[in-house]
Write a protein that holds these residues in place. Structure first.
Motif, PDB file in Angstrom:
ATOM      1  N   ARG A 158      35.151 -46.317 -60.848  1.00  0.00           N
ATOM      2  CA  ARG A 158      34.585 -45.011 -61.187  1.00  0.00           C
ATOM      3  C   ARG A 158      35.643 -44.159 -61.861  1.00  0.00           C
ATOM      4  O   ARG A 158      36.771 -44.058 -61.374  1.00  0.00           O
ATOM      5  CB  ARG A 158      34.076 -44.304 -59.924  1.00  0.00           C
ATOM      6  N   LEU A 182      36.387 -40.301 -63.265  1.00  0.00           N
ATOM      7  CA  LEU A 182      35.975 -38.909 -63.134  1.00  0.00           C
ATOM      8  C   LEU A 182      36.285 -38.166 -64.432  1.00  0.00           C
ATOM      9  O   LEU A 182      37.402 -38.241 -64.952  1.00  0.00           O
ATOM     10  CB  LEU A 182      36.713 -38.238 -61.972  1.00  0.00           C
ATOM     11  N   TYR A 221      26.919 -41.073 -64.850  1.00  0.00           N
ATOM     12  CA  TYR A 221      26.403 -40.220 -63.789  1.00  0.00           C
ATOM     13  C   TYR A 221      26.734 -38.774 -64.130  1.00  0.00           C
ATOM     14  O   TYR A 221      27.872 -38.456 -64.477  1.00  0.00           O
ATOM     15  CB  TYR A 221      27.045 -40.551 -62.437  1.00  0.00           C
ATOM     16  N   ALA A 222      25.730 -37.883 -64.050  1.00  0.00           N
ATOM     17  CA  ALA A 222      25.983 -36.454 -64.247  1.00  0.00           C
ATOM     18  C   ALA A 222      24.932 -35.674 -63.490  1.00  0.00           C
ATOM     19  O   ALA A 222      23.784 -36.125 -63.327  1.00  0.00           O
ATOM     20  CB  ALA A 222      25.964 -36.084 -65.727  1.00  0.00           C
ATOM     21  N   ALA A 238      31.536 -46.960 -63.963  1.00  0.00           N
ATOM     22  CA  ALA A 238      30.774 -45.718 -63.913  1.00  0.00           C
ATOM     23  C   ALA A 238      31.620 -44.565 -64.427  1.00  0.00           C
ATOM     24  O   ALA A 238      32.764 -44.377 -64.005  1.00  0.00           O
ATOM     25  CB  ALA A 238      30.311 -45.433 -62.488  1.00  0.00           C
ATOM     26  N   CYS A 296      31.659 -40.630 -64.322  1.00  0.00           N
ATOM     27  CA  CYS A 296      31.051 -39.623 -63.454  1.00  0.00           C
ATOM     28  C   CYS A 296      31.535 -38.238 -63.853  1.00  0.00           C
ATOM     29  O   CYS A 296      32.745 -37.970 -63.830  1.00  0.00           O
ATOM     30  CB  CYS A 296      31.416 -39.896 -61.990  1.00  0.00           C
ATOM     31  N   TRP A 297      30.586 -37.357 -64.241  1.00  0.00           N
ATOM     32  CA  TRP A 297      30.929 -36.001 -64.644  1.00  0.00           C
ATOM     33  C   TRP A 297      30.738 -35.056 -63.455  1.00  0.00           C
ATOM     34  O   TRP A 297      29.716 -35.110 -62.751  1.00  0.00           O
ATOM     35  CB  TRP A 297      30.058 -35.547 -65.810  1.00  0.00           C
TER      36      TRP A 297
END
Length: 440
Positions: free
Chosen positions: A244, A246, A296-297, A268, A270-271
């Protein structure tokens, strides 16, 4: 205008009924079924002469039938049930003359290839139209140009589309493509259309090492963007290892760069949730690709955005990309939900776009797209192939294919992800004058 035409008719000696014109025929039609011919000048039609073209299934047959129904702009008649199926010609006689129409002859509307609206040597050409196949017969695709005439057996054959692989030795240049359904003998080839074969473009120039491993930094936007910018110096692939990442800002992909993860379930991006998200989570102008990862957000404006109207727009590939974009996730108050929904309405009637694409040679395949607004906004697409995807529309969300010419949209599922989801389809809401040649 009517008065002028009446005066012309009165003052022109010997002016009779105009010759009929046929614009469209309701084929494919089997024996015993009704044929509808649309056009003009059919008033007074008294006879239709039909003829079956000989082929391997049966020989020539011919006869006359009385029209079933006659209107100034249409004629209906029934093919005799006793004749064998095949390709027919019909002569429709009126006081002003007669007009010949084909029935069940293949008709090509447009073609696409492995390079969008074009094909490459060793790639494929795919033809769209009607009556392209006949029951129990083997269709053929004829490619003519560069001093060669090739008869290709389709690898895929359906009534409205056939596809064949092109030889690797084919010389780039202009060609003419025609289709034979297998019925009707040598006289039943479709009218050819123009099609271009282009040289296969070279792959990106070099690979770029992955950004720092997870845990090396609290936030990965700068590291990934640095790798993308480096790949932009000549083209390349940025590979993200499994894990993941970020991010707190959007990413920009330069032309001729691919952002590739280790798989939808393994890499992934991810926001972090924020009241001021970037205009796009991932932004590219043209000639870029995103593959094998998940986005992902929570709060967001648009997902992946590409140019739509610039001269170089297009040449974009989305493959095996999963999106989970939901600004209403979590323990929001009703006031916070309403605020985010009102902000989304400023982007479109269905909120932000998960995919916002356009231009030539766009492919979206194997993706799983779930957003809070429109799942797809395609504008001015040409040579577009969207296939084998799962799309989810959000609150007031829909899908939008605008101003496009040459789109294949197949084997996709479109699901309402919210009780207020709507539908979507083909339109000209982007200010264009026409959307056409879309295969569902």
């Amino acid at each position: 205008m009517k008065t002028l035409l009446c005066l012309m008719a009165l003052l022109t000696p010997g002016l009779g009924a105009a010759a009929p014109v046929a614009l469209w025929t309701s084929d494919p039609v089997l024996p015993g079924q009704t044929v509808l011919v649309f056009g003009d000048g059919f008033a007074g039609c008294h006879r239709v002469h039909w003829e079956r073209l000989p082929d391997m299934a049966a020989g020539r047959a011919a006869g006359d039938v009385a029209p079933l129904q006659v209107r100034p702009r249409s004629v209906k008649f029934v093919l005799p049930a006793s004749v064998a199926p095949g390709v027919f010609r019909a002569a429709i006689s009126t006081p002003g003359g007669s007009v010949n129409v084909w029935i069940n002859r293949p008709q090509i509307t447009w073609a696409q290839g492995d390079a969008g609206a074009e094909a490459t040597p060793g790639g494929f050409v795919r033809v769209f139209g009607k009556c392209l196949t006949a029951r129990g017969e083997q269709p053929m695709i004829r490619v003519e140009g560069a001093g060669r005439i090739l008869s290709l057996k389709p690898a895929r054959a359906e009534p409205f589309t056939v596809q064949a692989t092109l030889p690797v030795s084919l010389t780039p240049g202009p060609y003419r493509v025609a289709v034979h359904s297998g019925a009707g003998g040598s006289g039943a080839w479709s009218e050819p259309i123009r099609f271009r074969v282009v040289a296969r473009t070279a792959p990106p120039g070099h690979r770029i090492a992955a950004p720092p491993a997870i845990g090396d930094a609290d936030e990965d936007t700068a590291a990934i963007q640095k790798a993308l910018d480096g790949a932009g110096q000549g083209g390349g692939v940025v590979i993200l290892r499994a894990g993941r990442y970020l991010l707190n800002d959007g990413l920009t992909i330069p032309p001729h760069v691919t952002l590739r993860g280790a798989g939808m379930a393994r890499t992934a991006l991810c926001w972090a949730d924020t009241e001021t998200p970037p205009d796009a989570l991932i932004r590219g102008h043209d000639h870029f690709a995103v593959e094998n990862l998940c986005l992902y957000a929570v709060n967001y404006r648009h997902g992946i955005v590409a140019d739509q109207t610039t001269p170089t727009a297009g040449y974009v590939r989305m493959a095996r990309v999963r999106m989970r974009l939901d600004p209403y996730r979590g323990h929001l108050t009703p006031e916070e939900v309403n605020k985010r929904f009102q902000e989304a309405q400023k982007l479109s009637t269905g909120g932000g776009d998960s995919l916002r694409l356009g231009g030539a040679d766009v492919e979206v395949t194997g993706c799983d797209i779930y957003g809070a607004g429109r799942c797809l906004y395609l504008s001015r697409g040409a040579g577009v192939w969207i296939h084998d995807n799962a799309f989810y529309n959000g609150r007031w969300g829909w899908y939008c294919i605008s101003g496009s010419d040459g789109v294949t949209f197949e084997r996709n599922t479109i699901t309402g992800g919210d009780l207020m989801s709507t539908g979507g389809g083909l339109n000209c809401l982007d200010g264009s004058n026409v959307s056409q040649n879309v295969y569902f």
